[in-house]
Design a protein around this motif. Structure first.
Motif, PDB file in Angstrom:
ATOM      1  N   ILE A 124       0.836  -1.206   0.000  1.00  6.94           N
ATOM      2  CA  ILE A 124       0.000   0.000   0.000  1.00  6.94           C
ATOM      3  C   ILE A 124       0.867   1.251   0.000  1.00  6.94           C
ATOM      4  O   ILE A 124       0.600   2.233  -0.702  1.00  6.94           O
ATOM      5  N   ARG A 125       1.925   1.219   0.793  1.00  6.29           N
ATOM      6  CA  ARG A 125       2.863   2.344   0.851  1.00  6.29           C
ATOM      7  C   ARG A 125       3.440   2.653  -0.517  1.00  6.29           C
ATOM      8  O   ARG A 125       3.433   3.786  -0.987  1.00  6.29           O
ATOM      9  N   PHE A 126       3.969   1.613  -1.171  1.00  2.26           N
ATOM     10  CA  PHE A 126       4.650   1.812  -2.444  1.00  2.26           C
ATOM     11  C   PHE A 126       3.695   2.325  -3.520  1.00  2.26           C
ATOM     12  O   PHE A 126       4.046   3.218  -4.296  1.00  2.26           O
ATOM     13  N   PHE A 127       2.493   1.763  -3.575  1.00  2.00           N
ATOM     14  CA  PHE A 127       1.536   2.237  -4.581  1.00  2.00           C
ATOM     15  C   PHE A 127       1.118   3.678  -4.307  1.00  2.00           C
ATOM     16  O   PHE A 127       0.923   4.468  -5.235  1.00  2.00           O
ATOM     17  N   THR A 128       1.000   4.033  -3.032  1.00  4.21           N
ATOM     18  CA  THR A 128       0.605   5.402  -2.698  1.00  4.21           C
ATOM     19  C   THR A 128       1.688   6.398  -3.077  1.00  4.21           C
ATOM     20  O   THR A 128       1.384   7.523  -3.514  1.00  4.21           O
ATOM     21  N   TYR A 129       2.959   6.034  -2.924  1.00  3.09           N
ATOM     22  CA  TYR A 129       4.050   6.917  -3.328  1.00  3.09           C
ATOM     23  C   TYR A 129       3.886   7.380  -4.779  1.00  3.09           C
ATOM     24  O   TYR A 129       4.256   8.501  -5.137  1.00  3.09           O
ATOM     25  N   THR A 130       3.370   6.494  -5.613  1.00  3.12           N
ATOM     26  CA  THR A 130       3.323   6.791  -7.050  1.00  3.12           C
ATOM     27  C   THR A 130       2.241   7.795  -7.418  1.00  3.12           C
ATOM     28  O   THR A 130       2.191   8.244  -8.573  1.00  3.12           O
ATOM     29  N   VAL A 162       7.555  -3.214  -7.226  1.00  2.00           N
ATOM     30  CA  VAL A 162       7.903  -3.759  -5.912  1.00  2.00           C
ATOM     31  C   VAL A 162       6.639  -3.957  -5.070  1.00  2.00           C
ATOM     32  O   VAL A 162       6.507  -4.955  -4.343  1.00  2.00           O
ATOM     33  N   GLY A 163       5.684  -3.035  -5.164  1.00  2.00           N
ATOM     34  CA  GLY A 163       4.431  -3.185  -4.445  1.00  2.00           C
ATOM     35  C   GLY A 163       3.669  -4.427  -4.870  1.00  2.00           C
ATOM     36  O   GLY A 163       3.078  -5.124  -4.039  1.00  2.00           O
ATOM     37  N   ALA A 164       3.698  -4.728  -6.181  1.00  2.00           N
ATOM     38  CA  ALA A 164       3.030  -5.933  -6.680  1.00  2.00           C
ATOM     39  C   ALA A 164       3.699  -7.194  -6.142  1.00  2.00           C
ATOM     40  O   ALA A 164       3.021  -8.146  -5.730  1.00  2.00           O
TER      41      ALA A 164
END
Length: 515
Positions: free
Chosen positions: A367-373, A451-453
């Motif tokens: 969730i963190r990584f996808f939100t960064y994008t 990486v999120g995936a």
């Protein structure tokens, strides 16, 4: 209502975590953007950071073997901390890569030329193209008057990379210092964790998170302070332009790690991971599919952390509104989110099980990584970093506690060392290296999404396959069968931790008094 009291015998462990992680937060989080300031590309940064983690795969077993032979546990810990300081300070004196200075006339239709999209070269066109193609090339533009697209009275001063120096002396020095610093720093974390576990005892592993949270306190407070004062300190000149002065970062690391040495010498019992136990006791454990899956999930968790540590700050420098102090604020938010997770980690692990906790950590990281994008301004990262407690602190406490629970006799420190090596060594190395390749090939947005995936797919598969195999009951059963033997061997060991009568009380009698 009974109030929990602080056990005075655990205060040195809390202090050890505070000082050690305060030293880490002084420099390590800013190492990547400091290397960027020196002229490194994202690919080069990934290689340097991966080298740091690669070395950390080998140095803890070497340290364990030496201390097995010499029994000089405190000496080994002190030597590791001393040379960590000795090879951190010189980072400040690494010269930036050499760049050719270009001065040319360009025609600009707009004064906002940060990307030079609205500018056309008037002379030295090939040099201007070289400047624009170097993503790390700093430049400034001096206007003699407001440009109107008719008067080419604009001077571009650009410093772009000399291709012969990209992998030259600066890169070589950074690699050498990184390897040396990592070689001595890597054995410290498993030694600190295993010492905390031995001090607590197997019956009190649920209190490990309460000790470890003091590392989060030190990391957050000092990281924010270093970030703020780095903005305040007079800047240095790099390529003729103002740049951040990281003198406080390296000096703070030296001071806090120096204080750590004093505490180790005066107050801490050190237990070293045993090299022989890696082959003897842990070998049988590692053939079990549940344990192999655990190590793999730890590896993926470390991979995600490696990507975040190596490239989040790098990514933030490219967002609108970036300021150095925002990096410090992000550290304080992440560490504030760690504290409740470390505090309640024992209860959460007992309530939901280690498998579910580790899977939850990977989902939170995804969730963190996808939100960064999707964020557009650097400050918006602060809104995401509250997930750090779930994605980092909670699974880290679970990893150490779980390793202590399932460890065979005489191998508690060794299995902790293996899990920490999988996380901080191989996992972080892959995160730094593959993250750099992805960043350079696709950019930060696609890197974080990939990486999120990986993170969420691993979490779902782990929970589905192993979440209902009753792994925790299996582990506690094994531990109960050999508990008496383990405790007897610990009493007979030469590295025995002497416990007070208060610490020898059963767990149910300690619940209101040992934190």
């Amino acid at each position: 209502m009974n109030m929990q009291k602080v056990n005075p015998h655990l205060i040195p462990i809390k202090g050890l975590y505070f000082l050690y992680y305060a030293g880490l937060s002084s420099f390590i989080p800013y190492k990547s953007i400091y290397q960027k300031q020196l002229g490194m590309s994202s690919g080069q940064n990934g290689f340097i950071q991966a080298t740091m983690q690669l070395v950390s795969l080998f140095s803890p077993p070497i340290a364990g073997f030496i201390t097995d032979k010499t029994k000089a546990y405190k000496v080994m810990m002190t030597v590791c901390m001393f040379f960590s300081i000795a090879f951190t300070i010189p980072f400040y004196f690494v010269p930036p890569i050499e760049r050719e200075v270009l001065s040319t006339k360009i025609l600009c239709c707009e004064e906002e030329v940060n990307s030079l999209l609205h500018c056309l070269p008037i002379d030295n066109a090939s040099n201007v193209e070289s400047c624009l193609n170097d993503v790390n090339a700093p430049f400034d533009v001096n206007f003699t008057h407001q440009p109107d697209c008719l008067s080419p009275n604009v001077t571009l001063n650009c410093k772009y990379s000399d291709s012969t120096d990209v992998y030259g002396s600066t890169f070589a020095i950074l690699i050498a210092l990184t390897m040396l610093m990592s070689f001595f720093l890597a054995p410290v974390t498993p030694l600190v964790d295993s010492s905390a576990m031995d001090t607590l005892g197997i019956e009190n592993v649920k209190y490990f998170g309460i000790q470890r949270l003091w590392g989060a306190v030190g990391f957050g407070i000092v990281g924010l302070a270093v970030s703020y004062f780095t903005d305040v300190i007079s800047p240095v000149e790099v390529y003729g332009l103002e740049a951040k002065n990281y003198i406080l970062a390296v000096v703070s690391a030296g001071l806090f790690w120096g204080a750590t040495i004093v505490l180790i010498i005066t107050s801490i019992k050190i237990t070293a991971p045993k090299a022989k136990a890696v082959l003897r006791g842990v070998g049988k454990l590692l053939i079990k599919p549940q344990v192999l899956a655990f190590i793999f999930v730890v590896l993926v968790s470390g991979f995600c952390t490696g990507v975040q540590y190596s490239y989040l700050f790098w990514y933030m420098t490219e967002l609108n509104g970036f300021k150095q102090y925002i990096l410090g604020l992000s550290l304080i938010v992440t560490c504030a989110s760690e504290i409740p997770m470390f505090w309640f980690s024992g209860w959460i692990c007992q309530k939901f099980g280690y498998v579910s906790v580790l899977a939850l950590g990977l989902i939170a990281a995804s969730i963190r990584f996808f939100t960064y994008t999707f964020i557009t301004d650097a400050w918006q990262v602060l809104l995401v970093e509250g997930l750090h407690g779930i994605s980092f602190a909670l699974p880290n406490a679970a990893i150490c506690s779980y390793a202590a629970v399932i460890a065979p006799k005489d191998a508690t420190a060794t299995l902790i060392s293996i899990s920490q090596t999988a996380y901080w060594g191989l996992g972080n190395m892959l995160g730094a290296l593959l993250g750099g390749i992805l960043y350079e090939a696709f950019g930060g947005v696609k890197m974080f999404r990939i990486v999120g995936a990986i993170s969420v797919i691993t979490a779902v598969l782990y929970e589905i396959i192993f979440g209902h195999l009753n792994l925790i009951s299996y582990c506690y059963c094994c531990k109960d069968e050999s508990k008496k033997e383990i405790e007897a061997e610990k009493r007979d060991s030469k590295t025995k931790i002497v416990k007070t009568p208060e610490e020898e009380q059963p767990l149910h009698e300690q619940e209101n008094g040992v934190v």
